[in-house]
Motif scaffolding. Structure first.
Motif, PDB file in Angstrom:
ATOM      1  N   ASN A   3      -0.450   1.834   2.538  1.00 13.44           N
ATOM      2  CA  ASN A   3       0.028   1.305   1.268  1.00 13.44           C
ATOM      3  C   ASN A   3       0.159  -0.214   1.316  1.00 13.44           C
ATOM      4  OD1 ASN A   3       0.159   3.870   0.299  1.00 13.44           O
ATOM      5  ND2 ASN A   3       2.387   4.040   0.386  1.00 13.44           N
ATOM      6  N   SER A  38       1.601  -3.615  -0.529  1.00 14.42           N
ATOM      7  CA  SER A  38       2.626  -4.036  -1.487  1.00 14.42           C
ATOM      8  C   SER A  38       2.473  -5.491  -1.903  1.00 14.42           C
ATOM      9  CB  SER A  38       4.025  -3.824  -0.898  1.00 14.42           C
ATOM     10  OG  SER A  38       4.212  -4.617   0.267  1.00 14.42           O
ATOM     11  N   ALA A  39       1.662  -6.254  -1.166  1.00 20.03           N
ATOM     12  CA  ALA A  39       1.489  -7.675  -1.474  1.00 20.03           C
ATOM     13  C   ALA A  39       0.049  -8.079  -1.202  1.00 20.03           C
ATOM     14  CB  ALA A  39       2.446  -8.523  -0.638  1.00 20.03           C
ATOM     15  N   ILE A  40      -0.481  -8.957  -2.048  1.00 15.13           N
ATOM     16  CA  ILE A  40      -1.875  -9.385  -1.922  1.00 15.13           C
ATOM     17  C   ILE A  40      -1.948 -10.900  -2.038  1.00 15.13           C
ATOM     18  CG2 ILE A  40      -4.231  -9.134  -2.791  1.00 15.13           C
ATOM     19  CD1 ILE A  40      -3.286  -6.570  -4.226  1.00 15.13           C
ATOM     20  N   LEU A  94      -2.905  -6.050 -11.763  1.00 20.19           N
ATOM     21  CA  LEU A  94      -2.148  -6.000 -10.512  1.00 20.19           C
ATOM     22  C   LEU A  94      -0.751  -6.598 -10.593  1.00 20.19           C
ATOM     23  CD1 LEU A  94      -4.846  -7.062  -7.871  1.00 20.19           C
ATOM     24  CD2 LEU A  94      -4.278  -4.763  -8.668  1.00 20.19           C
ATOM     25  N   ARG A 125       2.382  -4.485 -10.261  1.00 17.04           N
ATOM     26  CA  ARG A 125       2.434  -3.505  -9.173  1.00 17.04           C
ATOM     27  C   ARG A 125       2.556  -4.140  -7.801  1.00 17.04           C
ATOM     28  NH1 ARG A 125      -2.091   0.716  -8.764  1.00 17.04           N
ATOM     29  NH2 ARG A 125      -0.606   1.426  -7.181  1.00 17.04           N
ATOM     30  N   TYR A 126       2.096  -5.386  -7.676  1.00 12.19           N
ATOM     31  CA  TYR A 126       2.048  -6.033  -6.369  1.00 12.19           C
ATOM     32  C   TYR A 126       2.648  -7.430  -6.436  1.00 12.19           C
ATOM     33  CZ  TYR A 126      -1.488  -2.413  -5.578  1.00 12.19           C
ATOM     34  OH  TYR A 126      -2.152  -1.218  -5.486  1.00 12.19           O
ATOM     35  N   GLN A 127       3.164  -7.864  -5.304  1.00 10.75           N
ATOM     36  CA  GLN A 127       3.529  -9.268  -5.149  1.00 10.75           C
ATOM     37  C   GLN A 127       2.237 -10.030  -4.884  1.00 10.75           C
ATOM     38  OE1 GLN A 127       6.098 -11.081  -5.586  1.00 10.75           O
ATOM     39  NE2 GLN A 127       6.674 -12.354  -3.862  1.00 10.75           N
ATOM     40  N   GLU A 177       1.464  -4.328   5.224  1.00  8.12           N
ATOM     41  CA  GLU A 177       1.412  -4.042   3.792  1.00  8.12           C
ATOM     42  C   GLU A 177       0.823  -5.209   3.003  1.00  8.12           C
ATOM     43  OE1 GLU A 177       5.134  -2.747   2.208  1.00  8.12           O
ATOM     44  OE2 GLU A 177       5.444  -1.223   3.767  1.00  8.12           O
ATOM     45  N   LEU A 200      -7.630  -0.308  -3.505  1.00  8.59           N
ATOM     46  CA  LEU A 200      -6.180  -0.220  -3.646  1.00  8.59           C
ATOM     47  C   LEU A 200      -5.706   1.176  -4.036  1.00  8.59           C
ATOM     48  CD1 LEU A 200      -5.634  -3.568  -5.566  1.00  8.59           C
ATOM     49  CD2 LEU A 200      -5.038  -3.094  -3.185  1.00  8.59           C
ATOM     50  N   SER A 234      -2.415   2.886  -2.913  1.00  2.00           N
ATOM     51  CA  SER A 234      -1.463   1.947  -2.307  1.00  2.00           C
ATOM     52  C   SER A 234      -0.321   1.650  -3.260  1.00  2.00           C
ATOM     53  CB  SER A 234      -2.169   0.642  -1.941  1.00  2.00           C
ATOM     54  OG  SER A 234      -2.644  -0.007  -3.087  1.00  2.00           O
TER      55      SER A 234
END
Length: 250
Positions: A3, A5-7, A120, A123-125, A183, A247, A250
């Motif tokens: 999973n 959590s950050a991109i 995104l 859903r993501y940092q 992550e 993704l 994730s």
């Protein structure tokens, strides 16, 4: 894939492109600004001296990881014509702003980038980590393309003092994202700076090959560095429409 959590994202040739004539329009602005302030070397000779200095300073930056800046290139080039001008001279600062002004109406988003970021952002940092010498210009480009709202974290090498793939900049990104390393995903087009840098930092790389595969016209000096392709285990996407599949889950 675990999973995510950050991109983190690279900027140029990943999210943003520059038109092929950007640098050819930028340099005359630099020369005109210098001339208006009494620094008037012969144009063609100065252009050659400037690019020779740029190659020298960039080579050193790639070797030691410390970011360079255009002000050093200008100062070194002017020395060839008997102008002993400090890199911190305000005349050089003014010329640099003139130079980068050509970028502001010459940059555009890679197809699909904005749509992808909109999908995104909740859903993501999301973070941005870019190699760019003059950090105010990079932030101005991001602002003009209305990308700033997607990134709480905007890290530019010219402000950090180090450039990718140096571990210092990736550690800053990881710390600011605040997620466990396993992550965090990082997406970029340059194998050495982006893919290898992410691997060394212990985060998941994604190789973005839009420029390599689609060959859009770009300034020659802004092409990705020529490096062997990464290991086949590194995920590769050619356009942003392929990113959601990576993704999934994730």
């Amino acid at each position: 894939m675990k999973n995510i959590s950050a991109i983190g994202f690279d900027l140029f040739n990943t999210l943003v492109m520059a038109k092929p004539d950007t640098l050819t329009r930028a340099f005359p602005r630099l020369q005109q600004s210098l001339a208006q302030n009494g620094l008037c070397p012969e144009e063609d000779a100065f252009k050659k001296a400037y690019y020779n200095a740029a190659v020298m300073f960039v080579k050193q930056a790639r070797e030691d990881g410390k970011e360079t800046h255009n002000r050093f290139w200008i100062s070194a080039a002017l020395e060839n014509f008997g102008y002993h001008v400090s890199p911190d001279d305000p005349r050089i600062a003014t010329a640099i702003e003139a130079y980068f002004s050509a970028f502001y109406d010459s940059c555009y988003c890679v197809p699909g980038a904005r749509t992808m970021l909109e999908r995104l952002k909740d859903r993501y940092q999301l973070g941005l980590l870019s190699n760019f010498t003059h950090w105010p210009a990079a932030l101005e480009i991001i602002d003009r393309l209305e990308l700033e709202a997607f990134f709480e974290i905007r890290l530019i090498s010219g402000k950090l003092g180090y450039r990718k793939p140096h571990g210092e900049v990736f550690e800053e990104l990881i710390g600011r994202l605040g997620a466990p390393r396993d992550e965090i995903m990082y997406v970029g087009d340059d194998v050495d700076a982006d893919v290898n840098g992410a691997i060394a930092a212990g985060i998941q790389p994604v190789w973005f090959t839009y420029v390599l595969d689609h060959k859009p016209p770009i300034p020659a000096l802004m092409s990705p560095s020529e490096t062997d392709e990464p290991h086949e285990s590194v995920p590769r996407i050619s356009q942003w429409s392929e990113f959601p599949a990576l993704l999934k889950g994730s």
